[in-house]
Design an enzyme around this catalytic site. Structure first.
Site, mmCIF file in Angstrom:
data_model
loop_
_atom_site.group_PDB
_atom_site.id
_atom_site.type_symbol
_atom_site.label_atom_id
_atom_site.label_comp_id
_atom_site.label_asym_id
_atom_site.label_seq_id
_atom_site.Cartn_x
_atom_site.Cartn_y
_atom_site.Cartn_z
ATOM 1 N N GLU A 1 24.743 46.343 38.070
ATOM 2 C CA GLU A 1 24.138 46.133 36.761
ATOM 3 C C GLU A 1 22.777 46.828 36.678
ATOM 4 O O GLU A 1 22.429 47.428 35.665
ATOM 5 C CB GLU A 1 23.973 44.627 36.509
ATOM 6 C CG GLU A 1 24.339 44.195 35.112
ATOM 7 C CD GLU A 1 24.461 42.677 34.989
ATOM 8 O OE1 GLU A 1 25.593 42.210 34.807
ATOM 9 O OE2 GLU A 1 23.446 41.967 35.099
ATOM 10 N N GLU B 1 23.272 50.450 36.278
ATOM 11 C CA GLU B 1 23.721 50.712 34.911
ATOM 12 C C GLU B 1 22.537 50.653 33.946
ATOM 13 O O GLU B 1 22.405 51.516 33.068
ATOM 14 C CB GLU B 1 24.768 49.657 34.527
ATOM 15 C CG GLU B 1 25.761 50.126 33.493
ATOM 16 C CD GLU B 1 26.745 49.027 33.112
ATOM 17 O OE1 GLU B 1 26.862 48.028 33.853
ATOM 18 O OE2 GLU B 1 27.381 49.165 32.061
ATOM 19 N N CYS C 1 27.445 38.383 33.561
ATOM 20 C CA CYS C 1 27.845 37.521 34.684
ATOM 21 C C CYS C 1 28.514 36.241 34.231
ATOM 22 O O CYS C 1 29.160 35.567 35.008
ATOM 23 C CB CYS C 1 26.623 37.107 35.490
ATOM 24 S SG CYS C 1 25.628 38.472 35.961
ATOM 25 N N SER D 1 26.812 45.056 29.918
ATOM 26 C CA SER D 1 27.107 45.747 31.171
ATOM 27 C C SER D 1 28.608 45.617 31.438
ATOM 28 O O SER D 1 29.219 44.597 31.130
ATOM 29 C CB SER D 1 26.329 45.074 32.296
ATOM 30 O OG SER D 1 26.872 45.434 33.535
ATOM 31 N N LYS E 1 34.923 29.818 34.381
ATOM 32 C CA LYS E 1 35.385 30.588 35.538
ATOM 33 C C LYS E 1 36.860 30.320 35.829
ATOM 34 O O LYS E 1 37.553 31.171 36.372
ATOM 35 C CB LYS E 1 34.538 30.248 36.760
ATOM 36 C CG LYS E 1 33.100 30.771 36.669
ATOM 37 C CD LYS E 1 32.998 32.111 37.334
ATOM 38 C CE LYS E 1 31.722 32.893 37.204
ATOM 39 N NZ LYS E 1 30.511 32.317 36.798
ATOM 40 N N GLU F 1 38.454 32.615 33.535
ATOM 41 C CA GLU F 1 38.163 34.003 33.903
ATOM 42 C C GLU F 1 39.081 34.497 35.021
ATOM 43 O O GLU F 1 39.617 35.600 34.943
ATOM 44 C CB GLU F 1 36.699 34.141 34.342
ATOM 45 C CG GLU F 1 36.304 35.582 34.614
ATOM 46 C CD GLU F 1 34.924 35.712 35.256
ATOM 47 O OE1 GLU F 1 34.563 34.857 36.081
ATOM 48 O OE2 GLU F 1 34.218 36.679 34.934
ATOM 49 N N GLU G 1 43.267 41.282 33.522
ATOM 50 C CA GLU G 1 42.609 42.465 34.080
ATOM 51 C C GLU G 1 42.035 42.214 35.467
ATOM 52 O O GLU G 1 41.611 43.146 36.133
ATOM 53 C CB GLU G 1 41.538 42.997 33.119
ATOM 54 C CG GLU G 1 40.422 42.038 32.778
ATOM 55 C CD GLU G 1 40.697 41.201 31.532
ATOM 56 O OE1 GLU G 1 41.888 40.911 31.261
ATOM 57 O OE2 GLU G 1 39.737 40.814 30.842
ATOM 58 N N CYS H 1 23.373 28.180 34.892
ATOM 59 C CA CYS H 1 24.515 27.617 35.631
ATOM 60 C C CYS H 1 24.208 26.254 36.238
ATOM 61 O O CYS H 1 25.119 25.464 36.475
ATOM 62 C CB CYS H 1 24.942 28.570 36.731
ATOM 63 S SG CYS H 1 25.122 30.251 36.164
#
Lengths: 592, 195
Positions: free
Chosen positions: A284, A287, A310, A330, A369, A372, A377, A514
């Site tokens: 990141e 980037e 994230c 990102s 999560k 996710e 993908e 978090c």
């Protein structure tokens, strides 16, 4: 400010005009019980629909009982919080709530953490005097969250979180009277709604109406399977909260005990998501610098500000609400997914295990999560990079099931190579942490100079939206930080309108970051718990010898031996992702 | 050999993605451009102000006859509130309906005066005759039944309305006769505008 004097339970209280009886009582150490009311101090989060009536008190001269949470104090008011009339009314209210509630406490996922259960216990309710119809509703299971509306007491906390704090708008009270429920639009399943799985509804639900999908049994079966090599990763925030489930004070770091417990439970390799957080920073940060340099070079398609990626709850929110801005974040995967991708390639090769024989388990403070790791993908030939994602709460239960005396465990260290991490990886758990970690690395890479002070105090704090100007050796970098999706929406609206002044924006879906994730031990409205977790994260960072991601020796080795360059070809293949427009998932407009 | 866990089979919470279901559950907007423009115009006439939601819903239902999910989605979009919140309001007030009303919407007054003078029996008779329940529409889209509270004609209790026409001192035996008036009627006067 005008002060008002009143009398509560024979104590004289002086409070500001406009204060509720509930808060005035609290000031003199009188805790009036509440059920629907919940407030997270200093976080701008309060739910007070005045709907449950558990907080009723007797006010002299007033005919009916007054709900303390919504009744403002008046001069000379005389309040009694525990007369026989009040106690009878409270008991009756709770009995009525329970009379339309399943009696399955023994097997309820929320047992022991249920506020209805503890209030019934506190009031000494031993019998329900009311028998009548029970409202029933279908159970709704999504990849992350289970809705069991039969256990809903209509406190509306979830609705407040979903609409006011997160502006997700997945939940609303629908229908009227006895058949009223909290549900998505048109009573569709959560999975088809704009729900982001941030899990903030679950974290405030007082009962078992909203809970997470439990992966414990699947993980146990994987551990029992001799043909599988089971690898576990633990997110930064878990170590700062897990101890609470074992009676330790909030903010106690239990990193070493957690590692020891996981090893003793049978995980072959105990690794750290913090390692992948360091990796995220490399990608990141690179980037960010790339886009920054492009802008400085005058390229028109420089795509700034860059947004952190994230947080899967935030990613879902963006895909639902800002499909026109999908080129801005990102492309770096979240640390959970970076870890899975590296574990099932680099590390699996190293130990000579086939991809399909490796099971990667993650322990996360997060419910998004869970969704996710099921995204298509993040699979190779149907095999997911991360097989199962557990919450901090599930891990605590699993440790207890495994007969482990957690409090007396010796501290152990993570395994290598994916267990070594820096302080930068740890602070990912706090709002402002990801961007601070990124700046520690980006500064040194961009300027070629060493940072004098590693802590970027200007990026820390609890304000919903924060901004800071950082001096990168003459170049001023504008940093924005938002936590809580309503705040994220504000910054994104600015970007959409072309009015954003930022070069980089960090976004976390949950208020506080978090540490306050939907999978953390329940805070029951006590924001002090969240503050302590936050401090613990910074303490863990301070205790690390290496505190900058680009100095993690195992990260450097990973690039040297396997990945090549940050944002290079191999990195792009394994560590970056694409985003999808989900705004059309719920509605398709056909013009005919 | 991996052992089985006792709770394995009856675990209700094992999540299985249902791709085909997902597609069928999508709210697909099939409204004509003209209808969408009508809704947009109504929203705009209230300044797209979310606080005007109830007025927008009233006006939209008066114009289109009912408020299906697709219409609520467009209103939510225009007023910048969630579809869940719009749906919450629509389901809270019994006046709003998500199913098309019949060409001849029948309302039975259940106010106190009508109720004590036998409104319930009239309602039962209507349900029996039309074979539909409250809030439902006959398959031929001709009649629908709803209940309301007081039309201000208590002196005529019990009262029943077909469209805007009021029938007073209705006896259960009158119900069939009233319905007959509309069964072969091609009169457009009472017809609600339909989508």
């Amino acid at each position: 400010m005008e002060m008002i004097e009143l009398n509560i339970d024979n104590k004289v209280v002086s409070v500001e005009k406009g204060t509720t009886i509930l808060k005035a009582a609290h000031k003199v150490g009188i805790d009036i019980p509440t059920l629907c009311h919940m407030e997270l101090h200093n976080m701008n989060i309060e739910n007070k629909p005045g709907s449950c009536r558990v907080c009723v008190v007797e006010v002299d001269g007033r005919r009916n009982l007054a709900p303390a949470c919504v009744t403002e104090v008046a001069a000379g008011m005389v309040v009694n919080t525990h007369t026989a009339r009040v106690l009878n009314a409270r008991k009756t209210i709770v009995e009525l709530l329970i009379s339309d509630h399943p009696y399955d406490c023994l097997v309820c996922a929320k047992s022991g953490n249920c506020e209805l259960q503890s209030i019934a216990h506190k009031f000494g309710i031993r019998r329900i005097h009311f028998k009548g119809e029970k409202s029933t509703y279908r159970r709704d299971t999504s990849p992350s969250i289970i809705r069991d509306v039969d256990k809903c007491i209509m406190c509306r906390r979830c609705e407040m979180m979903c609409n006011e704090v997160q502006t997700v708008g997945a939940l609303s009270a629908v229908n009227r009277g006895f058949i009223s429920v909290v549900a998505p639009a048109f009573e569709m399943d959560l999975e088809h709604s704009p729900c982001t799985y941030c899990g903030q509804c679950v974290s405030v639900c007082p009962t078992g109406a909203l809970t997470e999908v439990d992966s414990t049994n699947k993980v146990l079966l994987a551990l029992m399977d001799k043909s599988k090599t089971v690898v576990v990763q633990t997110a930064p925030s878990v170590r700062a909260a897990l101890g609470e489930e074992f009676g330790l004070p909030a903010g106690t770091l239990v990193t070493g005990k957690m590692v020891a417990a996981l090893r003793s439970m049978g995980f072959k390799y105990v690794f750290d998501t913090d390692f992948a957080a360091d990796l995220t920073i490399m990608e990141e940060g690179t980037e960010l610098l790339g886009r920054l340099k492009a802008q400085l070079a005058g390229e028109s398609n420089a795509k700034l500000p860059i947004l952190t990626s994230c947080c899967p709850g935030w990613v879902n929110f963006m895909e639902h609400n800002f499909p026109d801005l999908l080129h801005i974040p990102s492309t770096a995967k979240s640390p959970q997914q970076m870890f899975g991708a590296i574990a099932k390639s680099y590390f699996a090769d190293q130990i000579g295990v086939k991809r399909q024989d490796m099971v990667v388990v993650s322990v996360m403070p997060c419910l998004a999560k869970k969704y996710e790791c099921q995204r298509d993908e993040f699979k190779v030939d149907g095999n997911p990079d991360v097989d199962f994602s557990m919450t901090t709460r599930e891990l605590a239960d699993f440790i207890k099931q495994s007969n482990i005396d957690f409090l007396n465990l010796p501290d152990e260290d993570f395994d290598n190579p994916l267990g070594e991490s820096t302080g930068a990886g740890v602070i990912f758990g706090n709002t402002g942490g990801v961007i601070e970690a990124a700046c520690r690395t980006a500064y040194e890479l961009y300027t070629g100079k060493k940072l004098d002070v590693i802590e970027f105090e200007s990026l820390r704090g609890i304000e919903g939206i924060r901004s800071a100007k950082l001096d990168f050796d003459g170049l001023t970098l504008n940093i924005g930080i938002a936590h809580g999706l309503s705040n994220a929406r504000k910054l994104l609206d600015e970007v959409r309108a072309g009015k954003s002044k930022y070069h980089a924006i960090e976004i976390m879906a949950c208020t506080g970051g978090c540490i306050a994730g939907g999978g953390q031990p329940y805070h029951h409205g006590n924001s002090e718990i969240l503050r302590r977790r936050r401090d613990a994260i910074y303490t863990e960072d301070e205790g690390k010898t290496i505190r900058k991601s680009h100095e993690n020796p195992y990260i450097l080795k990973l690039y040297k031996d396997f990945l090549g360059q940050p944002c290079g070809h191999k990195s792009h293949e394994l560590l970056h992702t694409v985003y999808y427009d989900k705004s059309k998932d719920e509605v398709t407009i056909h013009h005919d | 050999m991996v052992p089985k866990l006792i709770c394995d089979d009856d675990m209700v919470d094992i999540y299985t993605p249902t791709t085909s279901d997902k597609d069928s559950l999508k709210v697909t907007i099939k409204l004509s451009v003209e209808k969408i423009n009508t809704i947009n115009r109504i929203c705009a006439s209230f300044g797209n102000n979310p606080e005007e939601l109830i007025n927008v819903l009233h006006e939209t239902q008066n114009t289109l006859g009912y408020l299906p999910a697709e219409v609520q989605e467009i209103i939510a979009h225009n007023l910048k509130i969630s579809a869940a919140q719009v749906y919450g309001v629509v389901t809270f007030y019994s006046y709003f309906t998500m199913v098309p009303r019949g060409d001849y919407p029948i309302s039975v007054c259940m106010g106190t005066a009508c109720y004590v003078r036998g409104a319930e029996k009239i309602l039962e008779e209507l349900k029996k005759e039309l074979k539909i329940g409250i809030g439902e529409t006959t398959p031929d889209q001709r009649f629908s039944i709803s209940c309301l509270r007081c039309v201000g004609a208590c002196g005529l209790a019990p009262v029943l309305m077909v469209g805007e026409k009021v029938y007073g001192r209705v006896a259960p035996d009158d119900v069939r006769k009233i319905l007959e008036e509309y069964k072969n009627d091609n009169d457009e006067e009472y017809k609600c505008q339909q989508l």
